[in-house]
Design a protein around this motif. Structure first.
Motif, PDB file in Angstrom:
ATOM      1  N   HIS A 232      -9.895   5.404  -4.463  1.00 43.50           N
ATOM      2  CA  HIS A 232      -9.686   4.112  -3.806  1.00 43.50           C
ATOM      3  C   HIS A 232     -10.994   3.333  -3.811  1.00 43.50           C
ATOM      4  CE1 HIS A 232      -8.342   1.061  -0.984  1.00 43.50           C
ATOM      5  NE2 HIS A 232      -7.134   1.598  -0.997  1.00 43.50           N
TER       6      HIS A 232
ATOM      7  N   ALA B  46      -4.328   6.162   3.361  1.00 42.86           N
ATOM      8  CA  ALA B  46      -4.511   5.659   2.001  1.00 42.86           C
ATOM      9  C   ALA B  46      -5.834   6.078   1.399  1.00 42.86           C
ATOM     10  CB  ALA B  46      -4.394   4.133   1.983  1.00 42.86           C
TER      11      ALA B  46
ATOM     12  N   ASP C 256      -2.734  10.141  -3.809  1.00 35.46           N
ATOM     13  CA  ASP C 256      -1.905   9.075  -4.378  1.00 35.46           C
ATOM     14  C   ASP C 256      -2.239   7.701  -3.803  1.00 35.46           C
ATOM     15  OD1 ASP C 256      -0.765   9.088  -1.832  1.00 35.46           O
ATOM     16  OD2 ASP C 256       1.195   9.820  -2.496  1.00 35.46           O
TER      17      ASP C 256
ATOM     18  N   MET D 277       0.806  -1.208   0.000  1.00 36.79           N
ATOM     19  CA  MET D 277       0.000   0.000   0.000  1.00 36.79           C
ATOM     20  C   MET D 277       0.847   1.269   0.000  1.00 36.79           C
ATOM     21  SD  MET D 277      -3.243  -1.100   2.383  1.00 36.79           S
ATOM     22  CE  MET D 277      -4.176   0.384   1.982  1.00 36.79           C
ATOM     23  N   ALA D 278       2.170   1.127  -0.006  1.00 34.60           N
ATOM     24  CA  ALA D 278       3.059   2.264  -0.213  1.00 34.60           C
ATOM     25  C   ALA D 278       3.412   2.435  -1.686  1.00 34.60           C
ATOM     26  CB  ALA D 278       4.334   2.093   0.609  1.00 34.60           C
ATOM     27  N   ASP D 279       2.969   1.482  -2.536  1.00 37.44           N
ATOM     28  CA  ASP D 279       3.255   1.542  -3.970  1.00 37.44           C
ATOM     29  C   ASP D 279       2.303   2.507  -4.671  1.00 37.44           C
ATOM     30  OD1 ASP D 279       5.194  -0.367  -3.568  1.00 37.44           O
ATOM     31  OD2 ASP D 279       3.921  -2.060  -4.181  1.00 37.44           O
ATOM     32  N   PRO D 280       2.663   2.961  -5.887  1.00 39.38           N
ATOM     33  CA  PRO D 280       1.773   3.865  -6.629  1.00 39.38           C
ATOM     34  C   PRO D 280       0.421   3.240  -6.959  1.00 39.38           C
ATOM     35  CG  PRO D 280       3.994   3.905  -7.539  1.00 39.38           C
ATOM     36  CD  PRO D 280       3.957   2.785  -6.565  1.00 39.38           C
ATOM     37  N   SER D 281       0.369   1.924  -7.103  1.00 39.86           N
ATOM     38  CA  SER D 281      -0.899   1.226  -7.299  1.00 39.86           C
ATOM     39  C   SER D 281      -0.790  -0.140  -6.632  1.00 39.86           C
ATOM     40  CB  SER D 281      -1.237   1.075  -8.788  1.00 39.86           C
ATOM     41  OG  SER D 281      -0.281   0.274  -9.443  1.00 39.86           O
ATOM     42  N   TYR D 282      -1.933  -0.724  -6.260  1.00 42.05           N
ATOM     43  CA  TYR D 282      -1.937  -2.022  -5.601  1.00 42.05           C
ATOM     44  C   TYR D 282      -3.323  -2.624  -5.680  1.00 42.05           C
ATOM     45  CZ  TYR D 282      -3.367   1.275  -1.923  1.00 42.05           C
ATOM     46  OH  TYR D 282      -3.972   2.287  -1.224  1.00 42.05           O
TER      47      TYR D 282
ATOM     48  N   GLY E  23       0.667   6.168   4.133  1.00 43.15           N
ATOM     49  CA  GLY E  23       1.835   6.780   4.744  1.00 43.15           C
ATOM     50  C   GLY E  23       1.430   7.952   5.592  1.00 43.15           C
TER      51      GLY E  23
ATOM     52  N   ARG F 207      -1.591   6.230  -1.052  1.00 43.75           N
ATOM     53  CA  ARG F 207      -0.545   5.527  -0.304  1.00 43.75           C
ATOM     54  C   ARG F 207      -0.816   5.571   1.195  1.00 43.75           C
ATOM     55  NH1 ARG F 207       5.240   6.817  -3.329  1.00 43.75           N
ATOM     56  NH2 ARG F 207       4.557   6.203  -5.421  1.00 43.75           N
TER      57      ARG F 207
END
Length: 352
Positions: free
Chosen positions: A237, A263, A268, A71-76, A272, A270
């Protein structure tokens, strides 16, 4: 250091504190005395002006290695966990109810079954608590447990978390994505909604997919409520609500609690904590623009998510009040957002 206000009190639509007790991470007495971990305990709640909220009873699923890191990636797109068996889920839910009752016995919370009880407890020495189930895996098809838990104080049920249940289907951790992810309520699920309506148990639409949301809207006689969800138009999301869904909630005179999970706030997508509260204000503006100022509140997901570093934990809720004040939100509207709107929608939902 800037001093942040601790009033008005904040009543929160969702937290996962009970899961930490059930899994043995903390003890009830730690919540009462205070601790250095997690998001919620009584001393920090008093510092931040957290008056109480929905205390979720949740049965966890094992996570695949690296799931949360994705979930820190640009997409997941995280795979949905499999359906749980009812006996195993029942054991966890009963232990969650016992944990909440233990917190009440030691004076940390007051379990509330009516709006007058909530309003008294919000201004009292303990946290006002609504017993809530997130994911109804433990409920039997005959719905006997639903009535038993109602007697113990259950007043809110989410038919699903992410994984499927015998009642409905949830949305995945997917970014970018939409909530249109599968079929609607099962026939058992429709019976569950009807029985919740009869008893006066609020149905929580957070995590339910779009088809299930549509089915609840078609059959429920209560306001539509999502306790911890955000605006899809701001953050694309799968777990967030589209404008069409928000208009349906508005038409039912329902409510949405803004989720603090980063998120679902960040554009974005993410997970974070390195973010300001400005994205939360964007979600707030979008939700109020459709729902109006009487149908929006907060549903933090404390102890279940990564929240903005500007808040950190319940002791930091003053930063949220300051951000709203800086955003031009006046005293009357802030009181509605912080706690009065939850009282309004519950008064329309619960039975006397």
């Amino acid at each position: 250091m800037t001093a942040h206000p601790i009033t008005p009190p904040i009543f929160d639509g969702h937290n996962d504190l009970l899961l930490r007790i059930v899994t043995g991470s903390i003890r009830p007495e730690d919540v009462h005395a205070g601790m250095d971990s997690g998001h919620i305990d009584l001393p920090r709640a008093k510092i931040g002006g957290l008056a109480g909220g929905f205390f979720a009873i949740f049965v966890p699923s094992p996570l695949a290695p690296g799931d949360m890191e994705q979930m820190a990636d640009p997409s997941y797109d995280l795979a949905l966990p499999p359906m749980l068996d009812q006996p195993g889920a029942l054991d966890v839910v009963l232990r969650g109810a016992e944990a909440l009752e233990t917190l009440a016995a030691q004076g940390t919370v007051t379990i509330c079954r009516s709006v007058p009880e909530l309003e008294r407890a919000i201004h009292g020495p303990s946290m006002a608590a609504i017993m809530h189930i997130e994911g109804a895996e433990a409920i039997d098809r005959d719905l006997e447990l639903l009535g038993e838990l109602y007697t113990r104080g259950l007043r809110s049920v989410g038919p699903v978390w992410s994984r499927p249940t015998i009642w409905a289907h949830g949305v995945p951790f997917r970014f970018p994505g939409t909530p249109d992810t599968g079929p609607g309520l099962t026939e058992d699920g429709k019976r569950l909604i009807a029985e919740c309506n009869r008893l006066g148990i609020m149905v929580d639409l957070s995590h339910l997919n779009e088809a299930g949301f549509n089915d609840v809207a078609a059959i429920s006689d209560a306001p539509l409520v999502a306790t911890h969800s955000n605006a899809w138009e701001v953050t694309k999301h799968a777990r967030n609500l589209t404008d069409r869904q928000l208009h349906m909630i508005a038409d039912s005179d329902g409510m949405v609690g803004i989720n603090f999970a980063s998120a679902f706030l960040r554009e974005d997508g993410r997970m974070g904590a390195d973010m300001t509260l400005e994205p939360m204000m964007r979600h707030l503006d979008h939700l109020v623009g459709i729902l109006g100022e009487d149908r929006v509140g907060f549903g933090s997901d404390f102890d279940g998510a990564v929240v903005p570093e500007g808040i950190g934990d319940v002791a930091g809720l003053g930063a949220l009040r300051s951000a709203m004040a800086d955003h031009g939100i006046g005293t009357e509207m802030m009181e509605k957002l912080c706690w009065r709107n939850w009282m309004r929608v519950l008064d329309k939902t619960w039975k006397p």
